[in-house]
Design a protein around this motif. Structure first.
Motif, PDB file in Angstrom:
ATOM      1  N   LEU A   1       2.472   1.831  -3.340  1.00  0.00           N
ATOM      2  CA  LEU A   1       1.495   2.417  -4.271  1.00  0.00           C
ATOM      3  C   LEU A   1       1.303   3.910  -3.984  1.00  0.00           C
ATOM      4  O   LEU A   1       1.172   4.715  -4.909  1.00  0.00           O
ATOM      5  CB  LEU A   1       0.154   1.680  -4.163  1.00  0.00           C
ATOM      6  CG  LEU A   1       0.093   0.309  -4.848  1.00  0.00           C
ATOM      7  CD1 LEU A   1      -1.081  -0.518  -4.313  1.00  0.00           C
ATOM      8  CD2 LEU A   1      -0.027   0.472  -6.372  1.00  0.00           C
TER       9      LEU A   1
ATOM     10  N   ALA B   1       1.934  -6.275  -6.714  1.00  0.00           N
ATOM     11  CA  ALA B   1       1.886  -6.771  -5.326  1.00  0.00           C
ATOM     12  C   ALA B   1       1.968  -8.292  -5.270  1.00  0.00           C
ATOM     13  O   ALA B   1       2.582  -8.853  -4.367  1.00  0.00           O
ATOM     14  CB  ALA B   1       0.625  -6.281  -4.624  1.00  0.00           C
TER      15      ALA B   1
ATOM     16  N   THR C   1       0.845  -1.202   0.000  1.00  0.00           N
ATOM     17  CA  THR C   1       0.000   0.000   0.000  1.00  0.00           C
ATOM     18  C   THR C   1       0.880   1.251   0.000  1.00  0.00           C
ATOM     19  O   THR C   1       0.639   2.192  -0.764  1.00  0.00           O
ATOM     20  CB  THR C   1      -0.909  -0.010   1.252  1.00  0.00           C
ATOM     21  OG1 THR C   1      -1.693  -1.196   1.222  1.00  0.00           O
ATOM     22  CG2 THR C   1      -1.801   1.218   1.309  1.00  0.00           C
TER      23      THR C   1
ATOM     24  N   HIS D   1       3.464  -8.642   2.214  1.00  0.00           N
ATOM     25  CA  HIS D   1       2.502  -9.027   3.243  1.00  0.00           C
ATOM     26  C   HIS D   1       2.614 -10.537   3.464  1.00  0.00           C
ATOM     27  O   HIS D   1       3.042 -11.268   2.563  1.00  0.00           O
ATOM     28  CB  HIS D   1       1.097  -8.653   2.765  1.00  0.00           C
ATOM     29  CG  HIS D   1       0.036  -8.926   3.768  1.00  0.00           C
ATOM     30  ND1 HIS D   1      -0.769 -10.036   3.704  1.00  0.00           N
ATOM     31  CD2 HIS D   1      -0.336  -8.233   4.870  1.00  0.00           C
ATOM     32  CE1 HIS D   1      -1.614 -10.017   4.724  1.00  0.00           C
ATOM     33  NE2 HIS D   1      -1.367  -8.939   5.442  1.00  0.00           N
TER      34      HIS D   1
HETATM   35  C1  LIG Z   1      -1.544  -7.373  -1.267  1.00  0.00           C
HETATM   36  C2  LIG Z   1      -1.960  -6.399  -2.304  1.00  0.00           C
HETATM   37  C3  LIG Z   1      -1.825  -4.999  -2.118  1.00  0.00           C
HETATM   38  C4  LIG Z   1      -1.444  -4.375  -0.824  1.00  0.00           C
HETATM   39  O1  LIG Z   1      -0.271  -4.792  -0.259  1.00  0.00           O
HETATM   40  P1  LIG Z   1      -0.034  -4.602   1.304  1.00  0.00           P
HETATM   41  O2  LIG Z   1       1.393  -4.986   1.480  1.00  0.00           O
HETATM   42  O3  LIG Z   1      -0.978  -5.530   2.022  1.00  0.00           O
HETATM   43  O4  LIG Z   1      -0.280  -3.186   1.660  1.00  0.00           O
HETATM   44  C5  LIG Z   1      -2.147  -4.171  -3.183  1.00  0.00           C
HETATM   45  N1  LIG Z   1      -2.590  -4.650  -4.346  1.00  0.00           N
HETATM   46  C6  LIG Z   1      -2.762  -5.974  -4.549  1.00  0.00           C
HETATM   47  C7  LIG Z   1      -3.256  -6.449  -5.874  1.00  0.00           C
HETATM   48  C8  LIG Z   1      -2.469  -6.877  -3.537  1.00  0.00           C
HETATM   49  O5  LIG Z   1      -2.656  -8.194  -3.739  1.00  0.00           O
END
Ligand SMILES: *Cc1c(COP(=O)(O)O)cnc(C)c1O
Length: 375
Positions: free
Chosen positions: A59, A154, A56, A178
């Motif tokens: 991004l 991600a 996040t 994550h």
């Molecule tokens: C996991 C994920 C995020 C966010 O990542 P975090 O590390 O949880 O903030 C954003 N976009 C997609 C498509 C994701 O799968």
């Protein structure tokens, strides 16, 4: 109970974390952050790789770097995690949702052009399940209209489009570490770019709007607040965790692909019988085994499936509630065209347990229960 995900650590994780403490540097950009930065710069062949405290956050770094004005539009799929859109909403930009492809669940590149207006500034492809969007087509549209391409990579660790690593095909790329992703540090993320201007900008944004990184490299003799920013860097303790996992990335990928392939083969007959559909990997893409999903024919079948699996102590979650139908999506975003594929997929897709420490017995139990349900 077979959980959907179980986070991993390695035999080195605790050692590296203890080392970060013994070095007396637990804040950001210490020894382990630097090791991670080098690992990604080499592996992805990018000029700039900056750890962030989440996908996040990465991004958000990209959204701030894009220098958006209020009301500027950013084209993306609705079938994604909320952070993809939220990062741009924080910049007062307007996410514009277009439909996805029925094979990969990725943004339908043939629907992007009709969503472009005089306010459009960027396209945000999301590589769903780590399988590449059709980046040549997307980059060509972006070039013709002068738009930025910001990849939500991600889920796309160690995955490729025509041999090039995902996250490095657009102007900026964002990864997540994550605990549900292939490589993890609990929470964690990465911002990458090959553009010199964006590279410098992101560095400042990540360090509270200061030129602190330049200062540490000896390029300025004191550091100061030079632009807008926030604090996006993770602690070196988190980086130590991540680095220990990166060192095992090959083993992790091998195991995940083993599980994925077992599932894929086991459900071939169900697909032939028209009970489910399995993942589809286009010829231009690779499979990083981030996710194994099944698509049922309708919502009712999926609901029954999840309940039956839960009865057998197997957790099989679904996602996403499409962003255009979420309260914040209605408030801050708009859609272009009909989103019928998005709506259909969000009602019929279900994810199977897939994590590094899964045993063969657990994999077989999941397979047996899926087969039993579908019979
Ligand atoms: C996991 C994920 C995020 C966010 O990542 P975090 O590390 O949880 O903030 C954003 N976009 C997609 C498509 C994701 O799968």
């Amino acid at each position: 109970m077979i959980y959907f995900n179980v986070p991993l650590h390695t035999s080195k994780t605790m050692e590296y974390i203890a080392d970060a403490f013994s070095l007396g540097h637990t804040s950001g950009d210490g020894k382990y952050s630097k090791l991670c930065h080098e690992w990604f710069k080499n592996g992805l062949n990018v000029k700039q790789a900056l750890l962030a405290h989440s996908g996040t956050a990465a991004l958000e770094m990209a959204a701030i770097s894009a220098n958006l004005q209020p009301g500027d539009e950013v084209i993306m799929p609705s079938y994604t995690f909320c952070s993809t859109a939220n990062a741009f909403v924080l910049q007062k930009a307007v996410p514009v949702f277009v439909d996805i492809r029925p094979d990969t669940q990725n943004i339908d590149e043939t629907k992007i052009e009709e969503a472009i207006t005089s306010k459009t500034r960027a396209i945000v492809p999301v590589h769903y399940a780590g399988v590449a969007c059709d980046m040549d087509v997307i980059n060509d549209i972006a070039k013709r209209y002068g738009l930025l391409v910001i990849e939500d990579a991600a889920q796309a660790f160690a995955s490729y489009y025509k041999g090039k690593p995902l996250g490095t095909l657009g102007n900026m790329g964002c990864f997540s570490f994550h605990e549900t992703k292939n490589v993890m540090s609990g929470e964690g993320g990465l911002f990458v770019t090959n553009d010199d201007t964006l590279a410098e900008k992101a560095e400042i944004i990540r360090e509270k709007g200061t030129n602190r990184s330049k200062f540490f490299r000896g390029q300025v003799d004191k550091y100061t607040w030079v632009d807008e920013g926030s604090s996006y860097l993770p602690s070196d303790i988190v980086a130590a965790y991540l680095y220990s996992v990166l060192e095992e990335a090959e083993q992790i990928q091998k195991k995940r692909k083993y599980i994925w392939n077992k599932y894929y083969l086991a459900f071939e007959d169900l697909e032939k019988l028209g009970k489910i559909r399995r993942p589809i990997i286009p010829a231009y893409a690779t499979n990083n085994a981030h996710m194994f999903y099944l698509l049922f024919n309708d919502l009712q079948a999926r609901t029954h499936f999840i309940a039956a699996m839960k009865n057998s102590d197997i957790l099989t979650p679904f996602h996403y509630v499409p962003l255009h139908s979420a309260p914040a999506g209605k408030k801050y975003c708009r859609t272009c065209g009909d989103l019928s594929v998005t709506n259909k997929i969000s009602e019929t897709l279900v994810r199977l347990p897939l994590y590094f420490d899964m045993t063969d017995e657990q994999i077989d139990t999941v397979i047996d229960n899926v087969l039993k349900f579908c019979r």
